[in-house]
Design an enzyme around this catalytic site. Sequence first.
Site, PDB file in Angstrom:
ATOM      1  N   ASP A 105       0.878  -1.153   0.000  1.00  0.00           N
ATOM      2  CA  ASP A 105       0.000   0.000   0.000  1.00  0.00           C
ATOM      3  C   ASP A 105       0.931   1.223   0.000  1.00  0.00           C
ATOM      4  O   ASP A 105       2.111   1.113   0.351  1.00  0.00           O
ATOM      5  CB  ASP A 105      -0.871  -0.028   1.259  1.00  0.00           C
ATOM      6  CG  ASP A 105      -1.676   1.229   1.416  1.00  0.00           C
ATOM      7  OD1 ASP A 105      -2.343   1.632   0.452  1.00  0.00           O
ATOM      8  OD2 ASP A 105      -1.624   1.836   2.511  1.00  0.00           O
TER       9      ASP A 105
ATOM     10  N   ASP B 267      -0.082   5.082   0.879  1.00  0.00           N
ATOM     11  CA  ASP B 267      -0.309   6.059   1.949  1.00  0.00           C
ATOM     12  C   ASP B 267      -0.248   5.386   3.318  1.00  0.00           C
ATOM     13  O   ASP B 267      -1.075   4.533   3.628  1.00  0.00           O
ATOM     14  CB  ASP B 267      -1.703   6.705   1.799  1.00  0.00           C
ATOM     15  CG  ASP B 267      -1.874   7.453   0.486  1.00  0.00           C
ATOM     16  OD1 ASP B 267      -0.954   8.192   0.106  1.00  0.00           O
ATOM     17  OD2 ASP B 267      -2.937   7.313  -0.150  1.00  0.00           O
TER      18      ASP B 267
HETATM   19  C1  BG6 Z   1      -5.862   5.590   0.051  1.00  0.00           C
HETATM   20  C2  BG6 Z   1      -6.001   6.306   1.361  1.00  0.00           C
HETATM   21  O1  BG6 Z   1      -4.533   5.212  -0.132  1.00  0.00           O
HETATM   22  O2  BG6 Z   1      -6.278   6.416  -1.024  1.00  0.00           O
HETATM   23  C3  BG6 Z   1      -7.414   6.814   1.523  1.00  0.00           C
HETATM   24  O3  BG6 Z   1      -5.699   5.423   2.424  1.00  0.00           O
HETATM   25  C4  BG6 Z   1      -7.798   7.679   0.326  1.00  0.00           C
HETATM   26  O4  BG6 Z   1      -7.508   7.551   2.730  1.00  0.00           O
HETATM   27  C5  BG6 Z   1      -7.625   6.878  -0.954  1.00  0.00           C
HETATM   28  O5  BG6 Z   1      -9.161   8.111   0.436  1.00  0.00           O
HETATM   29  C6  BG6 Z   1      -7.950   7.681  -2.204  1.00  0.00           C
HETATM   30  O6  BG6 Z   1      -6.995   8.698  -2.366  1.00  0.00           O
HETATM   31  P1  BG6 Z   1      -7.059   9.852  -3.451  1.00  0.00           P
HETATM   32  O7  BG6 Z   1      -5.646  10.396  -3.444  1.00  0.00           O
HETATM   33  O8  BG6 Z   1      -7.442   9.250  -4.759  1.00  0.00           O
HETATM   34  O9  BG6 Z   1      -8.057  10.847  -2.979  1.00  0.00           O
HETATM   35 MG    MG Z   2      -2.714   3.138   3.600  1.00  0.00          MG
END
Ligand code: BG6
Ligand code: MG
Length: 211
Positions: free
Chosen positions: A9, A11
């Site tokens: 993953d 984030d």
């Molecule tokens: C994930 C995060 O990696 O990405 C979530 O953990 C987030 O919190 C999701 O909502 C979508 O991210 P983005 O950047 O497309 O808004």
């Molecule tokens: Mg994550």
Amino acid sequence: MNIKAVIFDLDGVIVSTDRYHYKAWKQIADQEGIEFNSSINHRLRGVSRRESLEIILERASRDYLEEEKQQLAEQKNEVYKGLLASLTADDLLPEVRGTLLTLRERKVKIAIGSSSKNAPLILDKIGLSSQFDAISDGNNISQSKPHPEVFLKAAEMLGVAPEDCLVVEDAEAGVEAALRAGMKAAAIGDARNSDKAHYKLLSIRELLRIR
Ligand code: BG6
Ligand code: MG
């Protein structure tokens, strides 16, 4: 088992952008007068932008029109991207670089499996764009975690069977997605509170002990 690939993953595992997601959503929630805190934020980890908004709006005192929802999701992304502007390679979480290098040396394939549509931008900013064998992210999936799609696509891109993949996740939804994909799951950070993962990691380097 014999791990042939590790799917990370992004984030909260590779880089601490999970803090920026929280900050951006907090700004939106405060603006709308909706209660939001780090325990509610737990449910947002791993799920898409739109689903995150729906979770926040569960505590709203009124209904939101579709158009308003789209605007709020867009506004959150603008705030989030503003926070990403200063992101550099220094923001990689501890031991990430060394762990990726060791996996490479062992000829284990490495991939990203992230729900984020900003994944390519983030990988570029932290200088890791060309370091992975495959990148599966929010731009190539129709269902976000806990649906297994993002990880199954990563495995397919790598040409590795799901049962030979290990997923590293900080989100409960991500651990669930890995299990549904038929993969092994290693939980780090927030996801360590869930008992579903096969392994719990105190640091990312510990995954090197799993073979
Ligand atoms: C994930 C995060 O990696 O990405 C979530 O953990 C987030 O919190 C999701 O909502 C979508 O991210 P983005 O950047 O497309 O808004
Ligand atoms: Mg994550």
